[in-house]
Write a protein that holds these residues in place. Structure first.
Motif, PDB file in Angstrom:
ATOM      1  N   UNK A 185       0.823  -1.198   0.000  1.00  0.00           N
ATOM      2  CA  UNK A 185       0.000   0.000   0.000  1.00  0.00           C
ATOM      3  C   UNK A 185       0.861   1.253   0.000  1.00  0.00           C
ATOM      4  N   UNK A 186       0.195   2.395  -0.231  1.00  0.00           N
ATOM      5  CA  UNK A 186       0.882   3.686  -0.259  1.00  0.00           C
ATOM      6  C   UNK A 186       0.798   4.340   1.115  1.00  0.00           C
ATOM      7  N   UNK A 187       1.955   4.815   1.571  1.00  0.00           N
ATOM      8  CA  UNK A 187       2.055   5.560   2.821  1.00  0.00           C
ATOM      9  C   UNK A 187       2.640   6.939   2.524  1.00  0.00           C
ATOM     10  N   UNK A 188       2.266   7.902   3.353  1.00  0.00           N
ATOM     11  CA  UNK A 188       2.825   9.252   3.275  1.00  0.00           C
ATOM     12  C   UNK A 188       3.590   9.519   4.558  1.00  0.00           C
ATOM     13  N   UNK A 189       4.782  10.086   4.408  1.00  0.00           N
ATOM     14  CA  UNK A 189       5.558  10.486   5.579  1.00  0.00           C
ATOM     15  C   UNK A 189       5.700  11.999   5.576  1.00  0.00           C
ATOM     16  N   UNK A 190       5.258  12.609   6.682  1.00  0.00           N
ATOM     17  CA  UNK A 190       5.342  14.063   6.860  1.00  0.00           C
ATOM     18  C   UNK A 190       6.129  14.314   8.132  1.00  0.00           C
ATOM     19  N   UNK A 191       7.409  14.681   7.997  1.00  0.00           N
ATOM     20  CA  UNK A 191       8.269  14.748   9.173  1.00  0.00           C
ATOM     21  C   UNK A 191       8.504  13.353   9.709  1.00  0.00           C
ATOM     22  N   UNK A 192       8.132  13.130  10.972  1.00  0.00           N
ATOM     23  CA  UNK A 192       8.277  11.803  11.568  1.00  0.00           C
ATOM     24  C   UNK A 192       6.970  11.024  11.568  1.00  0.00           C
ATOM     25  N   UNK A 193       5.938  11.625  10.990  1.00  0.00           N
ATOM     26  CA  UNK A 193       4.604  11.012  11.036  1.00  0.00           C
ATOM     27  C   UNK A 193       4.330  10.248   9.747  1.00  0.00           C
ATOM     28  N   UNK A 194       3.993   8.960   9.883  1.00  0.00           N
ATOM     29  CA  UNK A 194       3.601   8.120   8.754  1.00  0.00           C
ATOM     30  C   UNK A 194       2.090   7.979   8.735  1.00  0.00           C
ATOM     31  N   UNK A 195       1.526   8.025   7.526  1.00  0.00           N
ATOM     32  CA  UNK A 195       0.084   7.839   7.394  1.00  0.00           C
ATOM     33  C   UNK A 195      -0.195   6.904   6.218  1.00  0.00           C
TER      34      UNK A 195
END
Length: 748
Positions: A185-195
């Protein structure tokens, strides 16, 4: 008395026999002397001087540099565009000394074979690639300093299928976020936060790592993939260098008819937290999904859909504001769309207009398309000639610069000429005038171009041209020097054309004679064939020994090369002959061409014709003895695709179509082995991973079962090749023995 008469008669007969022998020797062909002269031709044909192969401009367009062969060796030169001044790029002796220190090998000053990454005329320095590293060479100081190591990547295999879930994280345009694949699946990382942003990816139906961000950083274009099993090509290396026992090798190798992955473009809106997948009805039976690209304002993205069978090629737009997909441009054909390397598309003003290439009127031309509706605004180029390649599009001036061929009546229709035209189809200019094939190198700002032009019978001239409203010749850069070549006895090939099978279309080719040519003699004819429909193949520039054909002629042959119907760079109808019909290979045109040539050239013995080729040419050369053996008598076939079901998918389905049908068998040398007549030599390398070597072995098996006589060379350790030096020797000997009726010299 009777005894004396008988003795005189005997002496007379002996003298006649001796004279016959002497006469035969003086006109001998295929002798050791001929072979020795052929080797000399190979060496002498390299004596073409002052003919650069390529030019490289500096970033600011003030200078360009090039290399050229001279009597003393290879020289590197720089040329100032404004003044026309040229000089040696550096002191060859000093640089050779510095390179020798690094390589540990003593190099001669004019034997340097340099990989020049860049040249800075202000700092007067080069960046070179040497020994897996970048080096800076300061010309004035003659110093060489290492900049950085270059990691060795090794040689990749063209057919390798990778796991498309694997890839580096893809950063958003503002670099604030990254997208990557984890657990399908696709994940997004923004800084230290993964979604996690998709949840429907599973091992058999996953998201690919080729993710494309929208320019506004708010959306993604992704592909969801249902993979297909990949066929393996199995090879045995019989005599490996690394060990005594054979090695087993495998390659990914997809063949015609095999299942292909299904890829679905998906829109992901990260702010609104929704996704949209393109309907399968828009992309059924897909061969490929490619060129995903966002509009600059992030309103939509486009991709190109190539339908399996290559009779439909669409540009599809996915609306990212009101999620839906529509066909923007649809290209269709009753035969095939020549997508591989021939399709051109350029989006203008963020997709407001599109420049698109098409053969819809029977010739490859350019069209201006409305980027909103997909309708044709106007046809940009038109006529019974071909747009070969787009070089540059000037959006501000609304002008296209391109290569074209077939423009000039009476000229070889394959000659490339540089042209320009306005978007609305007006202002068409042919920017190169000489009756020759033109190779163009533009300056970065497109204010100048280098024009290198030549023909098979015209040595290369390179000149600098300024391009404003009209081209203006500025300086001659180099003119090829060929005195040594001609002094060695070389003769240019004869350019010949004759009508093809339709008695209307001109077929073009070359006739090559030996240096000791005698018009009173009869010479068997050998054709070198490559009839791959992806291009045309007879060389149009000055090449004194193309593919060793001049060497072969020295053994006592007339050697020819021809572009028959079924090859490209002519009309669509000319090309369509190949459709589901690769066995044709233009043979009806080739035979008519040879018959026409022989009518006025009595030295051409067309009752004694041989043929050879490699790869697709290997298929055609063997096919000559299967399907056209009333004309061709002797063939040498190297690593041929003898049944198109055995070869790589992209090339064969492009011309033979999908699904697989009876036409594949009708074109198969293997399936038609019982028809073989004449003398055949097969050559194949055991490690050929371009054309499956089993294709040749299966053809051999079919010939054996039909009790057909043929010869075969199976080369250990060799890949896709004509057979190397040994194969070349055996090919020459085979023609000498079977066309000349002469036993070749005993090489042992």
């Amino acid at each position: 008395m009777k005894i004396q008469v008988k003795l005189r008669i005997l002496i007379f007969c002996f003298n006649i026999f001796a004279l016959t022998l002497n006469y035969s020797d003086s006109f001998a062909q295929g002798t050791l002397e001929d072979y020795q002269r052929a080797e000399k031709v190979k060496t002498e044909s390299q004596k073409v001087y002052n003919a650069p192969n390529s030019f490289t401009w500096t970033d600011d367009g003030t200078f360009f540099h090039y290399s050229k062969q001279t009597p003393q060796g290879k020289e590197y030169w720089i040329f100032e565009a404004k003044s026309g001044n040229k000089k040696l790029m550096f002191d060859h002796e000093k640089l050779a000394g510095e390179v020798s220190k690094i390589s540990g090998k003593t190099l001669k000053p004019y034997d340097l074979d340099l990989n020049i990454r860049s040249f800075d005329p202000i700092k007067n320095q080069l960046v070179l690639i040497l020994e897996n590293a970048e080096w800076q060479y300061k010309i004035e100081e003659s110093t060489l300093e290492k900049i950085k190591e270059i990691p060795s990547r090794g040689r990749g295999y063209w057919g390798q299928r990778r796991d498309d879930r694997v890839g580096d994280p893809v950063f958003s345009p503002d670099k604030s976020k990254s997208a990557f694949i984890k657990d399908n699946n696709i994940f997004i990382k923004n800084g230290d936060i993964e979604k996690q942003v998709t949840f429907d990816g599973v091992p058999g139906h996953y998201y690919a790592a080729d993710i494309t961000w929208s320019p506004d950083n708010k959306k993604l274009a992704a592909l969801k993939v249902r993979p297909a099993e990949v066929r393996k090509l199995t090879l045995i290396e019989s005599a490996p260098k690394s060990q005594f026992q054979p090695l087993f090798q495998q390659r990914d190798y997809v063949k015609p008819g095999d299942a292909l992955p299904i890829k679905t473009p998906v829109l992901l809106d990260l702010e609104k937290d929704f996704s949209y997948a393109v309907e399968s009805s828009l992309i059924p039976e897909q061969f490929s999904i490619s060129r995903i690209a966002w509009r600059e304002d992030s309103r939509s993205f486009t991709f190109e859909y190539n339908e399996r069978g290559h009779q439909k090629y669409n540009v599809i737009e996915v609306n990212a504001v009101q999620p839906n997909a529509k066909v923007l441009i649809s290209e269709t054909s009753e035969t095939f769309i020549d997508y591989s390397g021939k399709n051109y598309r350029k989006d203008i003003a963020d997709g407001k207009e599109i420049i698109w290439s098409s053969e819809r009127d029977g010739w490859r031309h350019l069209y201006l398309i409305d980027g909103k509706t997909g309708n044709v605004i106007n046809q940009i180029t038109k006529g019974n000639w071909v747009v070969r390649n787009v070089i540059h599009v000037d959006e501000e001036k609304r002008k296209v610069i391109f290569y074209a061929s077939g423009l000039n009546k009476g000229e070889d229709p394959y000659h490339l000429h540089l042209c320009s035209v306005d978007f609305d189809g007006s202002g068409m200019q042919v920017l190169t005038k000489e009756n020759a094939n033109h190779t163009i190198t533009f300056s970065p700002d497109y204010k100048f171009f280098i024009d290198s032009y030549s023909r098979q019978d015209l040595p290369t001239v390179s000149k600098l041209v300024s391009l404003d409203s009209k081209p203006k010749d500025l300086f001659t850069i180099e003119e090829a020097e060929v005195n040594s070549l001609y002094a060695a006895g070389w003769k240019e090939p004869e350019i010949f054309h004759a009508k093809g099978r339709d008695s209307q279309t001109d077929i073009w080719g070359l006739i090559i004679k030996p240096t000791n040519f005698d018009p009173s003699k009869k010479y068997p004819v050998i054709e070198y064939i490559y009839a791959g429909p992806h291009s045309s193949h007879v060389p149009k520039g000055f090449r004194p020994n193309y593919a060793g054909l001049n060497e072969l002629a020295e053994l006592g042959f007339i050697v020819v090369q021809i572009d028959g119907m079924g090859t490209s760079n002519r009309s669509k109808a000319f090309h369509d002959i190949a459709w589901k019909n690769l066995k044709d290979a233009g043979f009806p045109d080739r035979i008519k061409w040879l018959q026409a040539a022989a009518k006025t050239r009595t030295y051409m013995d067309i009752d004694n014709v041989g043929i050879f080729g490699t790869s697709a040419g290997g298929q055609s050369s063997a096919g000559a003895l299967v399907f056209f053996n009333d004309f061709y008598k002797v063939a040498v076939s190297s690593c041929g695709c003898h049944d198109n079901r055995m070869d790589k998918i992209w090339w064969n389905e492009q011309w033979m179509g999908y699904p697989i049908g009876s036409h594949y068998e009708e074109c198969s040398n293997t399936a038609n082995a019982s028809k073989l007549q004449g003398k055949l030599l097969l050559i194949v390398g055991e490690l050929d991973d371009n054309v499956d070597p089993a294709s040749t072995l299966q053809f051999a098996d079919a010939l054996i079962k039909e009790m057909k006589d043929f010869d075969m060379i199976f080369v250990p350790g060799m890949g896709h090749s004509s057979g190397g030096a040994y194969g070349e020797k055996k090919r020459r000997d085979f023609f000498v023995k079977n066309l000349l009726g002469v036993n070749p010299p005993s090489w042992n």
